[in-house]
Enzyme design. Structure first.
Site, mmCIF file in Angstrom:
data_model
loop_
_atom_site.group_PDB
_atom_site.id
_atom_site.type_symbol
_atom_site.label_atom_id
_atom_site.label_comp_id
_atom_site.label_asym_id
_atom_site.label_seq_id
_atom_site.Cartn_x
_atom_site.Cartn_y
_atom_site.Cartn_z
ATOM 1 N N TYR A 54 0.841 -1.196 0.000
ATOM 2 C CA TYR A 54 0.000 0.000 0.000
ATOM 3 C C TYR A 54 0.879 1.249 0.000
ATOM 4 C CZ TYR A 54 -3.693 -3.256 1.553
ATOM 5 O OH TYR A 54 -4.572 -4.305 1.681
ATOM 6 N N HIS A 122 -0.293 -12.033 0.754
ATOM 7 C CA HIS A 122 -1.216 -11.095 0.118
ATOM 8 C C HIS A 122 -1.961 -11.705 -1.073
ATOM 9 C CE1 HIS A 122 -1.684 -6.465 -0.482
ATOM 10 N NE2 HIS A 122 -2.826 -7.096 -0.627
ATOM 11 N N SER A 201 -13.440 -4.289 2.202
ATOM 12 C CA SER A 201 -14.453 -3.622 1.375
ATOM 13 C C SER A 201 -15.868 -4.057 1.721
ATOM 14 C CB SER A 201 -14.185 -3.867 -0.116
ATOM 15 O OG SER A 201 -12.985 -3.262 -0.519
ATOM 16 N N LEU A 203 -18.177 -2.289 2.554
ATOM 17 C CA LEU A 203 -19.086 -1.241 2.081
ATOM 18 C C LEU A 203 -19.148 -1.197 0.553
ATOM 19 C CD1 LEU A 203 -18.013 1.550 4.592
ATOM 20 C CD2 LEU A 203 -20.120 0.214 4.648
ATOM 21 N N GLY A 204 -18.694 -2.273 -0.086
ATOM 22 C CA GLY A 204 -18.722 -2.289 -1.547
ATOM 23 C C GLY A 204 -17.890 -1.174 -2.127
ATOM 24 N N PHE A 207 -19.659 2.143 -2.300
ATOM 25 C CA PHE A 207 -20.883 2.319 -3.082
ATOM 26 C C PHE A 207 -22.131 2.076 -2.256
ATOM 27 C CE2 PHE A 207 -24.164 1.466 -6.187
ATOM 28 C CZ PHE A 207 -23.878 2.356 -7.208
#
Length: 317
Positions: A54, A122, A201, A203-204, A207
């Site tokens: 990252y 990863h 993710s 929360l999409g 989105f």
């Protein structure tokens, strides 16, 4: 905050994904990101997730400095297996044992710590036997540099192969109302082996909060390259976000909180703990996300939400 077990590792029931503080989702601010991490710890969100890839190491430095002086209060998770030192301008998968061990030393230095609580592979490198990669990670446990091992985006077969070499505490996968892949690819193996699921993710990619306008994403926002965020798909997927919003409105909470609460609730059905790690770089959203653990969903809520995945337009990538 409630604590849960991922294999033999105790973590907060919700974690914080830090990727967006350094890469992928447009510009970020060091001070604001630092404040977000520190506020997370104050709220009991002590499972902090980063990776060496990252921001090409930037994120680990940020996280390390943010938790300095409070290291004993957090569970640090980071990852290896992505090589950003090739000088080719991109990250490539590299699971060679020597690379993994060197990456761990570099991560420890950037994080400013003497051990990593949860160390993930990863991505799986098809060019290197998985047993060899996990063997190298197991050596790190023996050396005291790592406490627990994890895998990211794997199949049940890969999880079983790795677990036979060294116990795996957690599998991290994208998992949300609109991305249900882990249910068919790895959940059964995780349950059988006592491995927890960490959902990134949830929360999409934002989105499902209903606050993201796909047409106005910044030029350096990685979501612009995703199929579900194209103009046509995003317009169609508004129906999914709207369905989540309607349930949230009845309960007097946010759509994002409903999305996270749904992910947490799947632990009972799947037979293994599910720990969401929503990513954010702002205190405001962090506080909303943390409060999602107080949201209770009825059987009718869950049934309505379960049906939404079938309506999603666009592939995951």
């Amino acid at each position: 905050m409630k604590q849960v077990q991922l294999g033999g590792l105790t973590v907060s029931a919700q974690g914080l994904g830090c990727m967006g503080m350094s890469s992928v989702y447009g510009d970020a601010d060091w001070d604001e990101s630092t404040a977000t991490i520190r506020r997370a710890v104050d709220l009991g969100v002590t499972h902090i997730d980063t990776a060496n890839a990252y921001g090409q190491g930037h994120n680990e430095v940020l996280v390390g400095r943010a938790v300095a002086g409070r290291r004993d209060h957090v569970t640090l998770a980071t990852k290896a297996g992505m090589d950003f030192t090739t000088a080719r301008g991109k990250v490539v998968i590299n699971n060679h044992p020597d690379h993994i061990k060197a990456a761990a030393d570099a991560s420890l230095l950037r994080l400013g710590t003497d051990h990593i609580d949860l160390y993930y592979l990863h991505r799986v490198d098809p060019e290197v036997p998985l047993e060899e990669s996990i063997g190298a990670m197991a050596d790190l446990v023996t050396e005291g540099k790592v406490r627990h091992l994890g895998l990211s985006e794997v199949t049940g077969e890969q999880l079983r192969t790795a677990h036979a070499v060294h116990p795996i505490a957690a599998v991290q996968s994208e998992y949300s109302l609109w991305t249900r892949d882990p249910e068919t690819t790895v959940a059964d193996a995780a349950r059988e082996l006592g491995v927890g699921l960490v959902a990134y993710s949830p929360l999409g990619r934002g989105f499902l909060t209903g606050t993201v306008d796909a047409s106005s994403l910044a030029a350096n926002d990685g979501r612009r390259r995703l199929a579900r965020f194209t103009e046509e798909a995003a317009t169609a997927n508004q129906a999914v976000a709207e369905a989540v919003r309607k349930i949230a409105e009845v309960k007097g909470v946010t759509a994002g909180q409903i999305a996270i609460a749904w992910v947490v609730a799947q632990g009972e059905r799947l037979g293994t703990p599910v720990v969401p790690i929503p990513g954010t770089k702002r205190v405001k959203w962090l506080e909303q996300n943390a409060a999602a653990l107080d949201v209770e969903l009825t059987p009718d809520d869950l049934a309505a939400l379960d049906a939404l995945a079938a309506q999603v337009v666009g592939a995951r990538y």
